[in-house]
Enzyme design. Structure first.
Site, PDB file in Angstrom:
ATOM      1  N   ALA A  68      26.421   9.776  29.437  1.00 35.17           N
ATOM      2  CA  ALA A  68      26.419  11.227  29.620  1.00 35.17           C
ATOM      3  C   ALA A  68      25.085  11.774  29.125  1.00 35.17           C
ATOM      4  CB  ALA A  68      27.576  11.848  28.840  1.00 35.17           C
ATOM      5  N   GLY A 114      28.911   6.497  28.724  1.00 33.59           N
ATOM      6  CA  GLY A 114      29.456   6.986  29.983  1.00 33.59           C
ATOM      7  C   GLY A 114      29.082   6.096  31.157  1.00 33.59           C
ATOM      8  N   GLU A 117      31.505   3.468  31.125  1.00 30.73           N
ATOM      9  CA  GLU A 117      32.816   4.018  31.498  1.00 30.73           C
ATOM     10  C   GLU A 117      32.942   4.228  33.008  1.00 30.73           C
ATOM     11  OE1 GLU A 117      32.464   7.174  28.598  1.00 30.73           O
ATOM     12  OE2 GLU A 117      34.270   6.433  27.606  1.00 30.73           O
ATOM     13  N   GLU A 137      28.650   5.684  21.538  1.00 28.54           N
ATOM     14  CA  GLU A 137      28.904   7.100  21.225  1.00 28.54           C
ATOM     15  C   GLU A 137      28.996   7.374  19.732  1.00 28.54           C
ATOM     16  OE1 GLU A 137      30.435   5.394  23.646  1.00 28.54           O
ATOM     17  OE2 GLU A 137      30.813   6.675  25.392  1.00 28.54           O
TER      18      GLU A 137
HETATM   19  C1  HXC Z   1      19.756  12.160  28.059  1.00 25.59           C
HETATM   20  C2  HXC Z   1      18.551  10.219  27.906  1.00 25.59           C
HETATM   21  C3  HXC Z   1      19.724   9.473  27.684  1.00 25.59           C
HETATM   22  C4  HXC Z   1      20.962  10.174  27.667  1.00 25.59           C
HETATM   23  C5  HXC Z   1      18.060   8.120  27.652  1.00 25.59           C
HETATM   24  N1  HXC Z   1      17.549   9.344  27.884  1.00 25.59           N
HETATM   25  N2  HXC Z   1      19.372   8.175  27.533  1.00 25.59           N
HETATM   26  N3  HXC Z   1      18.577  11.548  28.100  1.00 25.59           N
HETATM   27  N4  HXC Z   1      20.924  11.514  27.855  1.00 25.59           N
HETATM   28  N5  HXC Z   1      22.113   9.539  27.499  1.00 25.59           N
HETATM   29  C6  HXC Z   1      16.141   9.701  28.070  1.00 25.59           C
HETATM   30  C7  HXC Z   1      15.383   9.609  26.765  1.00 25.59           C
HETATM   31  O1  HXC Z   1      15.531  10.794  26.012  1.00 25.59           O
HETATM   32  C8  HXC Z   1      13.966   9.429  27.280  1.00 25.59           C
HETATM   33  O2  HXC Z   1      13.490  10.685  27.700  1.00 25.59           O
HETATM   34  C9  HXC Z   1      14.150   8.562  28.521  1.00 25.59           C
HETATM   35  O3  HXC Z   1      15.511   8.746  28.913  1.00 25.59           O
HETATM   36  C10 HXC Z   1      13.905   7.088  28.255  1.00 25.59           C
HETATM   37  O4  HXC Z   1      14.731   6.691  27.182  1.00 25.59           O
HETATM   38  P1  HXC Z   1      14.206   5.792  25.962  1.00 25.59           P
HETATM   39  O5  HXC Z   1      15.155   5.936  24.863  1.00 25.59           O
HETATM   40  O6  HXC Z   1      12.768   6.100  25.686  1.00 25.59           O
HETATM   41  O7  HXC Z   1      14.284   4.325  26.609  1.00 25.59           O
HETATM   42  P2  HXC Z   1      14.506   2.920  25.888  1.00 25.59           P
HETATM   43  O8  HXC Z   1      13.679   2.867  24.630  1.00 25.59           O
HETATM   44  O9  HXC Z   1      14.308   1.885  26.940  1.00 25.59           O
HETATM   45  O10 HXC Z   1      16.030   2.895  25.405  1.00 25.59           O
HETATM   46  C11 HXC Z   1      17.088   2.792  26.312  1.00 25.59           C
HETATM   47  C12 HXC Z   1      18.430   3.180  25.630  1.00 25.59           C
HETATM   48  C13 HXC Z   1      18.256   4.553  24.937  1.00 25.59           C
HETATM   49  C14 HXC Z   1      18.770   2.111  24.609  1.00 25.59           C
HETATM   50  C15 HXC Z   1      19.492   3.204  26.728  1.00 25.59           C
HETATM   51  O11 HXC Z   1      17.694   5.490  25.884  1.00 25.59           O
HETATM   52  C16 HXC Z   1      19.531   5.139  24.420  1.00 25.59           C
HETATM   53  O12 HXC Z   1      20.041   4.719  23.406  1.00 25.59           O
HETATM   54  N6  HXC Z   1      20.057   6.159  25.114  1.00 25.59           N
HETATM   55  C17 HXC Z   1      21.203   6.872  24.687  1.00 25.59           C
HETATM   56  C18 HXC Z   1      22.424   6.053  24.949  1.00 25.59           C
HETATM   57  C19 HXC Z   1      23.624   6.775  24.426  1.00 25.59           C
HETATM   58  O13 HXC Z   1      23.835   6.956  23.226  1.00 25.59           O
HETATM   59  N7  HXC Z   1      24.459   7.290  25.308  1.00 25.59           N
HETATM   60  C20 HXC Z   1      25.601   8.006  24.894  1.00 25.59           C
HETATM   61  C21 HXC Z   1      25.713   9.207  25.717  1.00 25.59           C
HETATM   62  S1  HXC Z   1      27.176   9.974  25.236  1.00 25.59           S
HETATM   63  P3  HXC Z   1      12.060  11.248  27.206  1.00 25.59           P
HETATM   64  O14 HXC Z   1      12.015  12.604  27.826  1.00 25.59           O
HETATM   65  O15 HXC Z   1      12.100  11.221  25.725  1.00 25.59           O
HETATM   66  O16 HXC Z   1      11.090  10.262  27.800  1.00 25.59           O
HETATM   67  C22 HXC Z   1      28.265   9.543  26.400  1.00 25.59           C
HETATM   68  C23 HXC Z   1      29.604  10.080  26.169  1.00 25.59           C
HETATM   69  C24 HXC Z   1      30.462   9.685  27.259  1.00 25.59           C
HETATM   70  O17 HXC Z   1      27.996   8.900  27.352  1.00 25.59           O
HETATM   71  C25 HXC Z   1      31.635  10.504  27.219  1.00 25.59           C
HETATM   72  C26 HXC Z   1      32.119  10.609  28.581  1.00 25.59           C
HETATM   73  C27 HXC Z   1      33.259  11.486  28.709  1.00 25.59           C
END
Ligand code: HXC
Length: 263
Positions: A68, A114, A117, A137
């Site tokens: 997400a 997400g 998921e 998460e």
């Molecule tokens: C918004 C995101 C994002 C996300 C990455 N980006 N994931 N933006 N939402 N979920 C953006 C970063 O901010 C960054 O933007 C660009 O994408 C590249 O990401 P990096 O982190 O620089 O890449 P990398 O070092 O290769 O790392 C990859 C990664 C990491 C390990 C996947 O991006 C990460 O941990 N992302 C978050 C994963 C996460 O926690 N997801 C949970 C979402 S909550 P900029 O502009 O800085 O370049 C969820 C809830 C679900 O999903 C509930 C559903 C109902």
């Protein structure tokens, strides 16, 4: 339709496989509302197109999806806002899609939160060998909200699921296969051709009966065994109300390929 965050086309020799590619590279395919609305619209179109027998959902070579959109969620002020907005309700379209839906998970980045998921909402997951699956998460102060605490334990068992949701650490594609989360793992470059082959095989059967088969199999996750067996038997009986049942059996007897009408 015009799309901003996805590419939509048909693939396969008979153009009978739908193909949806997530393409929001600047955010590793984070699932913002407009992106998910586009996916939902594309699925609606494939669902109502009789010629389509299977759909593939895939991401980029870097990431299937990082989950997400954290930047969209961060400013939400209060519970009432997210509740009234029915936040993420359009994700349900993926789980309720009636035709076979395959997640082709490529990318050396991750199938996160997400992203994992929505892959689990699909019927089959195939992974490239560099893919990783995780529910991180907990690291940002939330819990999974679209099946991570429900579909994941059904797929990999309690202990592995708990480890994943409580630590947030991802597992590799090979581990995902070992635990039954994915059906198979292919080298990253072979993934899409292999998945298209599988999808064509699925799309070669009666599309109507295939949907009945999917519906019955999904009941295995929702009903007691006795209820599920009863549902299955009634669905099996109801295949006899289709033209395709007779066509399939006659084609076998006459040693020819079936020509299904999907009726
Ligand atoms: C918004 C995101 C994002 C996300 C990455 N980006 N994931 N933006 N939402 N979920 C953006 C970063 O901010 C960054 O933007 C660009 O994408 C590249 O990401 P990096 O982190 O620089 O890449 P990398 O070092 O290769 O790392 C990859 C990664 C990491 C390990 C996947 O991006 C990460 O941990 N992302 C978050 C994963 C996460 O926690 N997801 C949970 C979402 S909550 P900029 O502009 O800085 O370049 C969820 C809830 C679900 O999903 C509930 C559903 C109902």
């Amino acid at each position: 339709r015009k799309y901003k965050y996805i590419h939509v086309r048909t693939v396969g020799k008979g153009s009978n496989v739908g193909y949806i590619e997530l393409d929001r590279p600047s955010a590793l395919n984070a699932l913002c509302d407009p992106l998910m609305l586009e996916v939902s619209n594309a699925l609606d179109d494939f669902e109502s197109d009789d010629s389509i027998g299977c759909v593939i959902l895939t991401g980029s070579n870097k990431a299937f999806s990082a989950g997400a959109d954290i930047k969209q969620m961060a400013p939400v002020a209060k519970y009432a806002d997210i509740y009234k907005a029915k936040f993420l309700s359009q994700w349900d379209k993926i789980a309720s899609f009636r035709k076979p839906l395959i997640a082709a998970v490529n990318g050396y980045a991750n199938v996160m939160a997400g992203g994992c998921e929505i892959a689990m909402m699909c019927d089959i997951i195939y992974a490239g060998d560099t893919a990783k699956f995780g529910q991180p998460e907990i690291k940002i102060g939330i819990i999974p909200g679209a099946g991570g605490t429900q579909r994941l334990p059904r797929a990999v068992g309690k202990s592995k699921a708990m480890e994943m949701v409580l630590t947030g650490d991802p597992i590799t594609a090979d581990e995902a296969k070992q635990y039954g989360l994915v059906a198979d793992v292919f080298s990253a470059k072979d993934l899409l051709p292999k998945v298209i082959e599988k999808a064509e095989k699925i799309a070669a059967n009666s599309h109507l009966v295939t949907s009945m088969c999917k519906e019955a199999t999904n009941k295995a996750f929702e009903m007691t065994l006795a209820e599920g067996l009863h549902f299955e038997k009634r669905m099996f009986h109801s295949t006899f109300a289709t033209d395709d049942r007779l066509e399939g059996m006659m084609a076998f007897i006459e040693k020819r390929k079936p020509n299904y009408s999907n009726e």
